[in-house]
Design an enzyme around this catalytic site. Structure first.
Site, PDB file in Angstrom:
ATOM      1  N   GLY A  22      -0.059  17.452  20.829  1.00 36.53           N
ATOM      2  CA  GLY A  22       0.963  16.988  21.755  1.00 36.53           C
ATOM      3  C   GLY A  22       1.893  18.123  22.322  1.00 36.53           C
ATOM      4  CG  ASP A 137      14.296  12.720  20.477  1.00 33.70           C
ATOM      5  OD1 ASP A 137      14.755  11.699  21.482  1.00 33.70           O
ATOM      6  OD2 ASP A 137      13.571  13.434  20.823  1.00 33.70           O
TER       7      ASP A 137
END
Length: 719
Positions: A22, A137
């Site tokens: 990613g 996060d």
């Protein structure tokens, strides 16, 4: 996984880069493979952050802290280079999909799965917060799903980015739709912020929707701050706790520990996920089998002196059964060596031979002094092991200093850390500040070992442990001089297969040690041996052992394997004896303790104990050592005395092999990992990449009988 881009590196440090996992605002995530074959996810930081000195300082600090987060549901940082032109870090690779992939197809998780997810993620956040960190996060993309539970990733990075990114106009740390109101408003945040994000994740998992909707970022942030969440579809039983997590008032939100306690769930014996998700996990895992082959590892032999036992280590070729076990333990989450900056320290110059040092004969006045530190629990819960190490190390020092041809004098300095993390860190600072100390033996307890690795890493001071095999404890200076917790179960797997046993009852008492040994054995039996595993959970300190034992025996297990410590195995053994069960009963090294024999009484008879400690009085290779120990201390050599003796002699042999008048700590770090040594307890060899023990005959069987542990050696076929 995507193919590599032309700008992606083919190799990062010792890792071969296989593909892209990613990319994001801070960099790219790559799949890497070590020379030993283990897979890692490598996050490579973007150049604009790498050029910011303040970011580097924060990144260095956060990576150091993140290495201390130790929890089964938090993916550990196992390697990093914060000083590289493009800084990077590597974490354990989990082949399962992210929660966003599993739920994003429009398939919310059932109530039971959401409850299990919340309890396990809360446990991970509890560890993160306990290390003094805030994740910042928590979102579905940072939650990876495994067959045994979720894995929280990316902790330790968001805070390093915080000050840097927030200086940009309209920039927000975190992911809109899953961040807290205080994050959205740019206010100071703490652990409650992660709890709010966790509530968003749980609502998403239960409904397939973000609780504050979607659309423009500004609209989502506004709703997060001012509007109530959309929780339509969240099961009624889960709704109160999810609502509490999503309170706008930080003080009203529960803690991670409270969530873990309220949503604790027994998932033993059944999948915690619905069938479509388990199939997706299996598919992702299968893809990993099609990756490029492992490259061979080249071992470099250190220069040796005649008579010094410093033969070069050769790449190990496991037997087929062990190769299979190594394959699935790596897939289950084996960890890798950590990197970092190094600092050189020299031994003391020509001196008095260490007069006054405990274990120093003081007979030679012209030899340089080599300092070795011993950090051990000499007065705490593990003092029996600690004192055994202290006595074994002293014998090794005396034997070395008595040699006429010894090129240096050994000086042993011992510090009692009582197994306490704070005292352990103080002991480590004492050794790192002493320029004469070039290596340390210790610590005794797992908690103490984990607390000091960062300090030793910063000082480039090698640490050799003969008692700690926690797979989370690893960095560039750590050597595990025994098979790690997972690998000690290899002979158990062989034993069960050789004796044709099936329906193995595998008991996890929910401690980290138990998780490591039972998880790897379970995966091995199911994958390598195609055996049926009766996965059981018996939390440490449970009260009704008899009822549990009866329920277990009713399932007619072919063998029982308990992964807990002696405190839990002893009452379980008494309860199991009451049921009349006659099958094999196996416990791990955590039960190799005289207190198990005392507490279990006659019920201990017949238990097979697996240990990485040799019995010097029974092993032929340790006969001379056992006699020397008895002559010196008027007692039989206990477990881990011979291993400590070997560790000191290994360090000394490596220094002799360098053949230099002075030796730096940095010199010694790579030599220890590329040296084999024939000890009195077992042969020693280490994986060059991660410092794990790779020698033969490192695990031993004992049979409990008549209040004693009777040594059976290592061959499963003869047990």
């Amino acid at each position: 996984m995507e193919p590599l881009h032309s700008s992606d590196p083919a190799r990062i440090a010792g890792y071969r880069v296989l593909g892209r996992l990613g990319a994001g605002g801070m960099g790219v995530v790559l799949l890497g493979r070590s020379r030993g074959g283990a897979l890692v996810a490598i996050k490579l930081i973007r150049a604009e952050y790498a050029g910011d000195a303040a970011f580097r300082a924060r990144f260095r600090r956060e990576v150091s802290i993140a290495r201390q987060v130790r929890n089964r549901w938090a993916v550990p940082v196992v390697d990093a280079d914060t000083e590289a032109p493009a800084p990077w870090l590597a974490t354990e690779f989990v082949p399962g999909p992210a929660l966003s992939d599993a739920v994003g197809t429009g398939s919310p998780l059932p109530e039971r799965s959401v409850r299990a997810l919340g309890g396990m993620l809360a446990e991970a956040l509890e560890a993160v917060h306990g290390a003094g960190m805030v994740h910042r996060d928590v979102k579905p993309g940072n939650v990876l799903l495994g067959l045994d539970g979720p894995r929280l990733i990316d902790f330790g990075i968001a805070r390093a980015l915080d000050d840097t990114v927030l200086t940009a106009t309209d920039a927000v740390i975190g992911s809109p739709g899953f961040l807290s109101p205080e994050q959205a408003q740019g206010r100071r945040i703490g652990p409650p912020s992660d709890i709010f994000s966790l509530g968003c994740v749980l609502a998403y998992a239960a409904t397939g929707r973000r609780p504050f909707g979607s659309g423009p970022v500004e609209a989502m942030l506004f709703r997060t701050v001012y509007d109530p969440p959309d929780l339509d579809g969240v099961p009624a039983a889960l709704l109160p706790l999810v609502q509490a997590c999503l309170s706008k008032d930080t003080e009203s939100r529960p803690t991670a520990a409270q969530i873990r306690t309220r949503w604790a769930q027994d998932t033993a014996g059944q999948s915690w996920l619905p069938a479509p998700v388990t199939h997706l996990i299996a598919s992702r895992s299968t893809q990993m089998l099609r990756l490029p082959d492992i490259e061979s590892t080249q071992f470099v032999a250190p220069r040796s002196e005649a008579g010094a036992d410093t033969r070069p280590a050769a790449p190990e070729t496991p037997a087929p059964g062990r190769r299979r076990f190594l394959t699935y333990t790596a897939a289950g989450g084996a960890v890798l060596a950590a990197g970092g900056a190094t600092t050189a320290w020299l031994t003391g110059g020509k001196g008095d031979g260490g007069t006054g040092s405990r274990g120093d004969s003081g007979r030679t006045k012209t030899r340089p002094v080599l300092g070795i530190g011993l950090q051990a629990d000499l007065s705490g819960a593990l003092s029996t092991q600690g004192r055994a190490q202290s006595r074994g190390a002293r014998l090794a020092v005396d034997a070395h200093n008595a040699r006429e041809d010894a090129p240096f004098t050994l000086k042993l300095t011992t510090v009692d850390d009582r197994g306490d993390e704070a005292r352990a860190l103080a002991a480590a600072r004492r050794f790192t500040d002493d320029a004469s100390v070039v290596a340390v033996l210790g610590a005794t307890s797992t908690a103490a070992a984990g607390a000091v690795l960062t300090a030793y890493d910063e000082a480039a001071l090698s640490v050799v442990s003969v008692t700690d095999g926690d797979t989370r404890h690893i960095n560039r200076v750590f050597l595990c001089a025994r098979p790690n917790n997972a690998m000690q179960m290899v002979p158990v797997s062989s034993y069960l297969g050789i004796h044709g046993l099936d329906d193995i009852a595998l008991i996890d008492n929910e401690t980290e040690y138990s998780r490591q040994v039972t998880r790897f054995l379970s995966e091995g039996l199911r994958t390598g041996g195609n055996l049926n595993v009766l996965a059981e959970t018996l939390p440490s300190g449970s009260e009704d052992y008899v009822a549990y034992a009866r329920q277990l025996v009713a399932k007619r297990p072919g063998a029982v394997v308990h992964g807990g410590g002696w405190q839990d195995v002893a009452p379980f053994a008494r309860a199991l004896a009451q049921t009349g069960y006659r099958g094999p009963k196996i416990a791990t090294q955590a039960a190799h303790d005289p207190r198990f024999l005392r507490e279990a009484g006659e019920a201990s008879n017949g238990w097979l104990i697996v240990s990485t400690a040799v019995d010097p009085s029974s092993a032929r290779s340790a006969g001379a050592f056992a006699q020397a120990f008895r002559d010196r201390f008027k007692a039989a050599a206990p477990p881990f005395a011979a291993e400590a003796y070997d560790a000191v002699r290994l360090i000394a042999a490596c220094v002799e092999g360098l053949d230099r008048e002075s030796v730096s700590r940095q010199d010694l770090v790579p030599v220890l990992r590329t040296t084999t040594y024939e000890g009195v307890s077992k042969p020693y060899a280490f994986d060059k990449e991660n410092g794990w023990y790779t020698g033969d005959r490192g695990v031993f069987f004992y049979r409990a009988k008549d209040g004693r542990f009777r040594f059976l050696d290592t061959d499963p076929a003869e047990v």
